[in-house]
Motif scaffolding. Sequence first.
Motif, mmCIF file in Angstrom:
data_model
loop_
_atom_site.group_PDB
_atom_site.id
_atom_site.type_symbol
_atom_site.label_atom_id
_atom_site.label_comp_id
_atom_site.label_asym_id
_atom_site.label_seq_id
_atom_site.Cartn_x
_atom_site.Cartn_y
_atom_site.Cartn_z
ATOM 1 N N VAL A 192 41.266 44.574 36.474
ATOM 2 C CA VAL A 192 40.193 43.590 36.441
ATOM 3 C C VAL A 192 39.523 43.551 37.812
ATOM 4 O O VAL A 192 40.185 43.237 38.823
ATOM 5 C CB VAL A 192 40.731 42.187 36.084
ATOM 6 C CG1 VAL A 192 39.579 41.181 36.031
ATOM 7 C CG2 VAL A 192 41.476 42.213 34.774
ATOM 8 N N GLN A 193 38.250 43.868 37.872
ATOM 9 C CA GLN A 193 37.477 43.810 39.113
ATOM 10 C C GLN A 193 38.153 44.593 40.237
ATOM 11 O O GLN A 193 38.178 44.155 41.393
ATOM 12 C CB GLN A 193 37.270 42.353 39.537
ATOM 13 C CG GLN A 193 36.268 41.585 38.693
ATOM 14 C CD GLN A 193 34.856 42.086 38.893
ATOM 15 O OE1 GLN A 193 34.401 43.004 38.226
ATOM 16 N NE2 GLN A 193 34.144 41.494 39.826
ATOM 17 N N GLY A 194 38.726 45.725 39.911
ATOM 18 C CA GLY A 194 39.387 46.538 40.917
ATOM 19 C C GLY A 194 40.780 46.083 41.276
ATOM 20 O O GLY A 194 41.426 46.673 42.155
ATOM 21 N N ASN A 195 41.250 45.023 40.635
ATOM 22 C CA ASN A 195 42.588 44.509 40.883
ATOM 23 C C ASN A 195 43.548 44.966 39.781
ATOM 24 O O ASN A 195 43.158 45.099 38.622
ATOM 25 C CB ASN A 195 42.583 42.973 40.921
ATOM 26 C CG ASN A 195 41.706 42.430 42.032
ATOM 27 O OD1 ASN A 195 41.891 42.767 43.196
ATOM 28 N ND2 ASN A 195 40.743 41.594 41.674
ATOM 29 N N ASP A 196 44.805 45.185 40.156
ATOM 30 C CA ASP A 196 45.862 45.435 39.185
ATOM 31 C C ASP A 196 46.451 44.100 38.773
ATOM 32 O O ASP A 196 46.933 43.340 39.620
ATOM 33 C CB ASP A 196 46.964 46.307 39.787
ATOM 34 C CG ASP A 196 46.505 47.731 40.009
ATOM 35 O OD1 ASP A 196 45.675 48.206 39.219
ATOM 36 O OD2 ASP A 196 46.983 48.357 40.967
ATOM 37 N N LEU A 197 46.410 43.821 37.487
ATOM 38 C CA LEU A 197 46.859 42.534 36.970
ATOM 39 C C LEU A 197 48.092 42.721 36.090
ATOM 40 O O LEU A 197 48.093 43.552 35.183
ATOM 41 C CB LEU A 197 45.730 41.882 36.159
ATOM 42 C CG LEU A 197 46.017 40.528 35.516
ATOM 43 C CD1 LEU A 197 46.273 39.482 36.579
ATOM 44 C CD2 LEU A 197 44.838 40.100 34.641
ATOM 45 N N TYR A 198 49.136 41.946 36.376
ATOM 46 C CA TYR A 198 50.358 41.957 35.585
ATOM 47 C C TYR A 198 50.491 40.602 34.893
ATOM 48 O O TYR A 198 50.562 39.564 35.557
ATOM 49 C CB TYR A 198 51.584 42.192 36.467
ATOM 50 C CG TYR A 198 51.636 43.540 37.120
ATOM 51 C CD1 TYR A 198 52.450 44.546 36.621
ATOM 52 C CD2 TYR A 198 50.870 43.826 38.253
ATOM 53 C CE1 TYR A 198 52.516 45.805 37.225
ATOM 54 C CE2 TYR A 198 50.917 45.071 38.864
ATOM 55 C CZ TYR A 198 51.736 46.050 38.341
ATOM 56 O OH TYR A 198 51.781 47.279 38.946
ATOM 57 N N LEU A 199 50.539 40.616 33.567
ATOM 58 C CA LEU A 199 50.693 39.392 32.786
ATOM 59 C C LEU A 199 52.086 39.363 32.180
ATOM 60 O O LEU A 199 52.468 40.271 31.429
ATOM 61 C CB LEU A 199 49.642 39.332 31.672
ATOM 62 C CG LEU A 199 49.805 38.194 30.653
ATOM 63 C CD1 LEU A 199 49.621 36.833 31.319
ATOM 64 C CD2 LEU A 199 48.806 38.360 29.502
ATOM 65 N N GLY A 200 52.850 38.311 32.517
ATOM 66 C CA GLY A 200 54.219 38.236 32.030
ATOM 67 C C GLY A 200 54.533 36.905 31.370
ATOM 68 O O GLY A 200 54.202 35.842 31.906
#
Length: 232
Positions: free
Chosen positions: A38-46
């Motif tokens: 997202v927007q160049g960010n690595d997102l981890y959803l837990g």
Amino acid sequence: MKIAIVVPMAEEAEFYRHYFSSEKKEMFGSTEFEHFSVQGNDLYLGLTGIGKVQAAMNLSSLLACEKIDLVILTGSAGSLQKDIHRKDLVLPNAFAYHDAHNTSAGNYVEGQIPQEPARFLLDSPEREDFKHYLERKGVAYKEGLVVTGDSFISSQAQKAAILKNFPDALAVEMEGAAFAQVAYHFGTPLIALRAISDNGDENADNDFVAFVKEVGAKAAELIVDYLKENKL
């Protein structure tokens, strides 16, 4: 930037999937974290599970394996104050354990685990940036202490017992202080946003079922918009 979004309940996690398409899934501890960009960010959803142990175990497992730059906690909470109502947003600036009673064990205050801070303060530049985002968007919120324990609060007697020790506490939930304690030890900034689902009284069971999805969606929408608007 690597960002972790942690939520205790499936009802609170599902809304993020409406906005993002998962690229891969990976197990950390007992939790499956979904990975997004997202927007160049690595997102981890837990989906970490309910209660202090589940929260601490699964966030620790992630932070021990990945260099996470920011943790965002969202979900629901019960109100402890008369001027905080269902669907209101609470932006915690500190967490404490309402079920930690160690004053006889040494020079400790209510809510303090021995050899740990009395309160876990949320005062990072990242949290301040999110606060400014809410203000720019005209989003109303309450800011202050939120307390954590392993019991679902559903009576006036339980609320009164908590407020006796924490008269300034705005809301009560079951994971926040554990997340904050883990983030503190890993040196990772934490932003928390809780939406009020119930009043923590005898109607809490009915209120929680009716409102948890609605307030979860509200919190998720703000977090998603913040992440899309800001390249952190």
